[in-house]
Design a protein around this motif. Structure first.
Motif, mmCIF file in Angstrom:
data_model
loop_
_atom_site.group_PDB
_atom_site.id
_atom_site.type_symbol
_atom_site.label_atom_id
_atom_site.label_comp_id
_atom_site.label_asym_id
_atom_site.label_seq_id
_atom_site.Cartn_x
_atom_site.Cartn_y
_atom_site.Cartn_z
ATOM 1 N N ALA A 1 17.283 -93.723 39.599
ATOM 2 C CA ALA A 1 18.803 -92.398 39.787
ATOM 3 C C ALA A 1 19.130 -91.679 39.476
ATOM 4 O O ALA A 1 18.090 -91.180 39.046
ATOM 5 C CB ALA A 1 19.486 -93.076 37.863
ATOM 6 N N GLU A 2 20.573 -91.212 39.381
ATOM 7 C CA GLU A 2 20.498 -89.992 40.427
ATOM 8 C C GLU A 2 20.341 -88.980 38.745
ATOM 9 O O GLU A 2 20.598 -88.822 37.752
ATOM 10 C CB GLU A 2 21.991 -89.599 40.383
ATOM 11 N N ALA A 3 19.517 -87.603 39.145
ATOM 12 C CA ALA A 3 18.920 -86.675 38.233
ATOM 13 C C ALA A 3 19.863 -86.422 37.329
ATOM 14 O O ALA A 3 19.659 -86.125 36.134
ATOM 15 C CB ALA A 3 17.690 -86.159 38.503
ATOM 16 N N ALA A 4 20.474 -85.513 38.015
ATOM 17 C CA ALA A 4 21.948 -85.002 37.861
ATOM 18 C C ALA A 4 22.673 -85.934 36.347
ATOM 19 O O ALA A 4 23.924 -85.305 35.587
ATOM 20 C CB ALA A 4 22.547 -84.326 38.725
ATOM 21 N N LYS A 5 22.670 -86.459 36.625
ATOM 22 C CA LYS A 5 23.381 -87.465 35.801
ATOM 23 C C LYS A 5 23.516 -88.441 34.410
ATOM 24 O O LYS A 5 24.320 -89.044 34.175
ATOM 25 C CB LYS A 5 24.102 -88.693 36.621
ATOM 26 N N ILE A 6 21.836 -88.374 34.841
ATOM 27 C CA ILE A 6 21.297 -87.888 33.030
ATOM 28 C C ILE A 6 21.302 -87.721 31.869
ATOM 29 O O ILE A 6 21.214 -86.334 32.510
ATOM 30 C CB ILE A 6 19.165 -88.175 33.292
#
Length: 342
Positions: free
Chosen positions: A101-106
């Motif tokens: 998954a997109e790291a910045a959105k975790i």
């Protein structure tokens, strides 16, 4: 019948935390330049955040519904990309989906003070931060502050400095001898000392809609005031007295703190009530109703599972917890014979 999963009503969820199963199912192996640290716990993920089958490009295999989910996040920015390896599940009683998954959105939070300028400037505990990049088992964080001050701070930490726990930060109580000060200007320079060899710590910028920035002090030296700031960030520094206005002894001002909010649980909306079964063993989850369809995860033992459709010996399923769901018009398929109702 196959499109019935698109009727999921997504609101949000509360799940019990647990130990996460260590073995990913289908996720692409991380490359050597990934940041080899991990964050584990109970996280509230963004609504419809995709889970991909590869660290770069690839195909979405599932999505988060916006509720809370047990999660392990590791191998940040593998291969120089923007994703992090994720895996749901608790080892028992959950759907275990592995992917990227997109790291910045975790959504991650600081678990302790994170140093920006050692000894003088920190990101406070339990603050929401964005993970920007990784190197040598450390992650670079960005903290945007929009409360009484308005600016962005960056810092590095290992994974022990991060958590999925969004609990309220500890309140600050000044000593009885502390005196309140507020900024006279929109921007004020703060230093590590009051003496000639001092170094700049930061320039504090008051936000446009702020009534004031409250600082505390118990020490003055000539034309300097030793101040502390406690909010989204923690500051211990020196300011010129001409840039500050001292409040009358015993007087203070209200300081707004960001509220910690959680969504309500997701709910399944279908024309007919689905069958509910509880698994007695691990069951492979596939993207299609056939033996050669890719395996993207497993239903763990003792998991309450909705059976939406059954076609030619295959069942379309969803977790009762509704923390993860198929992506788009896809479905989670399992062999019907592997499902056992207690």
């Amino acid at each position: 019948m196959i499109a019935r999963t698109s009727l999921l009503g997504v609101l949000a969820a509360t799940l019990a935390a647990g130990l996460l199963a260590p073995a990913p199912v289908r996720a692409q192996k991380a490359t050597a330049d990934a940041t080899q640290c991990s964050v584990r716990g109970l996280a509230q993920l963004p609504i419809d955040l995709p889970i991909y089958d590869k660290s770069e490009a690839g195909t979405p295999i599932a999505r988060f519904t916006g509720g809370e989910s047990a999660l392990a996040a590791s191998d940040f920015f593998a291969g120089g990309g923007k994703r992090v390896q994720v895996q749901t599940g608790t080892g028992k009683g959950s759907f275990r989906i592995a992917g990227w998954a997109e790291a910045a959105k975790i959504p991650v939070f600081t678990s302790r003070r994170i140093s920006v300028v050692p000894g003088h400037l920190y990101i406070a505990p339990y603050q929401s931060v964005e993970v920007q990049s990784g190197s040598s088992n450390r992650l670079k964080l960005k903290k945007r502050v929009f409360s009484s001050i308005q600016q962005t701070f960056s810092a590095w930490t290992d994974c022990s400095g991060l958590t999925f726990d969004s609990k309220s930060p500890p309140a600050y109580a000044p000593s009885g001898h502390a005196r309140g000060y507020v900024l006279k200007r929109d921007s004020v320079e703060l230093y590590d000392d009051y003496q000639a060899e001092r170094s700049l710590v930061t320039v504090l910028n008051k936000s446009a809609d702020s009534e004031g920035v409250l600082l505390w002090s118990e020490e003055q030296k000539g034309g300097w005031v030793h101040v502390e700031y406690h909010g989204d960030v923690i500051i211990d520094a020196w300011a010129r007295s001409r840039d500050l206005k001292a409040l009358p002894r015993g007087e203070t001002m209200d300081v707004q703190r960001g509220a910690v909010t959680k969504r309500s649980a997701p709910k399944l909306k279908l024309a007919e009530k689905p069958t509910l079964v509880t698994t007695t063993k691990e069951v492979p989850i596939r993207t299609g109703a056939r033996d050669d369809a890719p395996v993207i995860g497993r239903i763990e033992a003792d998991t309450e599972t909705y059976v939406l459709d059954t076609i030619a010996g295959w069942s379309s399923v969803l977790p009762k917890a509704l923390n993860v769901a198929p992506y788009g018009d896809g479905q989670f398929w399992v062999k019907s014979s592997d499902l056992t109702s207690k």
